[in-house]
Motif scaffolding. Structure first.
Motif, short mmCIF file in Angstrom:
data_model
loop_
_atom_site.label_atom_id
_atom_site.label_comp_id
_atom_site.label_asym_id
_atom_site.label_seq_id
_atom_site.Cartn_x
_atom_site.Cartn_y
_atom_site.Cartn_z
N VAL A 50 1.07 -1.10 0.14
CA VAL A 50 -0.05 0.06 -0.15
C VAL A 50 0.79 1.36 -0.02
O VAL A 50 0.67 2.32 -0.69
CB VAL A 50 -0.87 0.09 1.27
CG1 VAL A 50 -1.70 1.28 1.35
CG2 VAL A 50 -2.09 -1.21 1.23
N THR A 51 1.98 1.26 0.78
CA THR A 51 2.75 2.41 0.76
C THR A 51 3.75 2.57 -0.50
O THR A 51 3.75 3.56 -0.78
CB THR A 51 3.62 2.07 2.16
OG1 THR A 51 2.84 2.11 3.32
CG2 THR A 51 4.65 3.50 2.11
N ALA A 52 4.16 1.31 -1.05
CA ALA A 52 4.78 1.45 -1.67
C ALA A 52 4.30 2.19 -3.37
O ALA A 52 4.79 3.06 -4.10
CB ALA A 52 5.38 0.09 -2.36
N VAL A 53 2.90 1.39 -3.55
CA VAL A 53 2.07 2.04 -4.72
C VAL A 53 1.75 3.46 -4.59
O VAL A 53 1.99 4.06 -5.61
CB VAL A 53 0.88 1.04 -4.79
CG1 VAL A 53 -0.12 1.52 -5.71
CG2 VAL A 53 1.22 -0.20 -5.19
N SER A 54 1.30 3.81 -3.34
CA SER A 54 0.69 5.24 -2.96
C SER A 54 1.96 5.98 -3.25
O SER A 54 1.65 7.10 -3.98
CB SER A 54 0.28 5.18 -1.55
OG SER A 54 -0.65 4.39 -1.33
N THR A 55 3.09 5.81 -2.69
CA THR A 55 4.30 6.82 -2.70
C THR A 55 4.93 6.90 -4.30
O THR A 55 5.08 7.85 -4.62
CB THR A 55 5.46 6.42 -1.93
OG1 THR A 55 4.84 6.23 -0.45
CG2 THR A 55 6.54 7.40 -1.94
N ASN B 247 -1.66 6.85 2.97
CA ASN B 247 -0.75 5.84 2.70
C ASN B 247 0.71 6.08 1.93
O ASN B 247 1.44 5.33 1.92
CB ASN B 247 -1.49 4.98 1.52
CG ASN B 247 -2.84 4.30 1.89
OD1 ASN B 247 -3.06 4.09 3.03
ND2 ASN B 247 -3.69 4.33 1.02
N VAL B 248 0.78 7.61 1.89
CA VAL B 248 2.13 7.92 1.39
C VAL B 248 3.19 8.34 2.22
O VAL B 248 2.82 8.78 3.41
CB VAL B 248 1.63 9.32 0.48
CG1 VAL B 248 2.88 9.82 -0.27
CG2 VAL B 248 0.64 9.18 -0.74
N ASP B 249 4.31 7.76 2.04
CA ASP B 249 5.58 8.36 2.89
C ASP B 249 6.26 9.28 2.34
O ASP B 249 6.93 9.13 1.20
CB ASP B 249 6.22 7.06 2.99
CG ASP B 249 7.58 7.13 3.88
OD1 ASP B 249 7.95 8.13 4.10
OD2 ASP B 249 7.84 6.24 4.71
N LEU C 2 9.46 9.44 -0.56
CA LEU C 2 9.14 10.12 -1.88
C LEU C 2 10.31 11.06 -2.14
O LEU C 2 10.87 11.10 -3.46
CB LEU C 2 7.83 10.94 -1.75
CG LEU C 2 7.48 11.81 -3.10
CD1 LEU C 2 7.55 10.98 -4.13
CD2 LEU C 2 6.12 12.52 -2.78
N LEU C 3 10.68 11.82 -1.06
CA LEU C 3 11.55 12.75 -1.22
C LEU C 3 13.14 12.17 -1.75
O LEU C 3 13.80 12.71 -2.44
CB LEU C 3 12.00 13.55 0.03
CG LEU C 3 13.04 14.56 0.21
CD1 LEU C 3 13.05 15.89 -1.07
CD2 LEU C 3 13.33 15.29 1.42
N TYR C 4 13.46 11.12 -0.86
CA TYR C 4 14.93 10.12 -1.14
C TYR C 4 14.74 9.87 -2.70
O TYR C 4 15.57 9.68 -3.23
CB TYR C 4 15.12 9.29 -0.24
CG TYR C 4 15.19 9.94 1.36
CD1 TYR C 4 16.23 10.81 1.52
CD2 TYR C 4 14.49 9.45 2.28
CE1 TYR C 4 16.59 11.30 2.67
CE2 TYR C 4 14.79 9.99 3.54
CZ TYR C 4 15.89 11.07 3.83
OH TYR C 4 16.28 11.54 4.99
#
Length: 261
Positions: A40-45, A210-212, A216-218
């Motif tokens: 979920v986090t991977a897809v969203s980010t 769901n977004v990290d 995302l920045l890195y």
């Protein structure tokens, strides 16, 4: 770990610059398999990552007037409702395990379809070009807007669930539906559509928490110079070499997710 994320962004950025294949097809599996980030986090980010990295390219194509805006609007007419419906469905699904299972299956299917599009992109274009001026093509033009809307709905759902499909799949669909468009216009049109679609889908996932943003920045820090470097190296490599390698890689990754799901 932060350096590893940026390095992954750099590697994916180089591959995107070399091949033109959307980063979602590579970045999402890397985040899940290599770094163990929840789907979920991977897809969203990755959706917001794709929107940011593709935005610069879309501006370039827009300035060169290589975007068919009518086609973009037709695609968005289907993909935005498709994305919003899918986001609403995910909210009501309940239970993280169910959502991740659905995302894993969709990710695998999307990667397999993308690999097919990569393998046969040149053959698809050559076959469609041969239909120019035929009765079949003239008859197909009548239904083309409706088919474009339908394909937009499918893309919207696939991309929202997996972050994969806006690049290679979108390009393959445009090649089939609009054979009279130049390849540059097809790429430009697909890019603009992908930026809007991934941006809306990513924003929807962000509203669900769901977004990290640090992840995302890195990723962006690494990918931007990677895309620049890859685009310069790509001019020296033949698509006949790159496409089969990327197609095989995506097929293998896709089958891994399908079987695991």
């Amino acid at each position: 770990m932060e350096i590893a994320y940026s390095f992954a962004g750099l590697v994916v950025g180089i591959i995107v610059g070399l091949t033109g294949i959307g980063g979602g097809a590579l970045m999402t599996p890397i985040l899940i398999v290599v770094f163990g980030i929840p789907p979920v986090t991977a897809v969203s980010t990755d959706l917001l990552y794709a929107a940011i990295t593709k935005f610069g390219g879309s501006i370039t194509y827009t300035r060169k007037k290589l975007v068919e805006w009518k086609v973009v609007l037709l695609l968005l007419g289907g993909s935005i409702p498709g994305a919003l419906f899918t986001l609403n469905y995910l909210e009501g699904l309940g239970g993280l395990e169910k959502i991740e299972h659905l995302m894993n299956i969709t990710l695998g299917v999307s990667l397999v379809l993308t690999s097919i599009a990569v393998f046969f992109r040149t053959k698809i274009r050559n076959s469609v070009v041969k239909l120019k001026g035929t009765a079949f093509e003239k008859h197909g033009r009548r239904y083309r807007p409706y088919v474009t809307l339908l394909m937009g709905i499918i893309l919207g759902s696939l991309v929202t669930l997996s972050s994969v499909g806006a690049g290679a799949l979108g390009t393959a669909l445009l090649i089939v539906l609009y054979p009279r468009m130049s390849m540059q216009s097809i790429v430009g049109t697909d890019l603009v559509h992908a930026v809007v679609l991934t941006g809306i889908a990513g924003a929807g996932h962000y509203s669900m928490g769901n977004v990290d943003l640090w992840l995302l920045l890195y990723l962006v820090i690494g990918s931007l110079p990677g895309v620049f470097l890859g685009s310069h190296l790509g001019s020296k490599l033949s698509p006949r070499v790159i496409q089969p390698i990327m197609g095989t890689l995506l097929l293998a990754i896709g089958m891994r997710f399908v079987l695991a799901g």
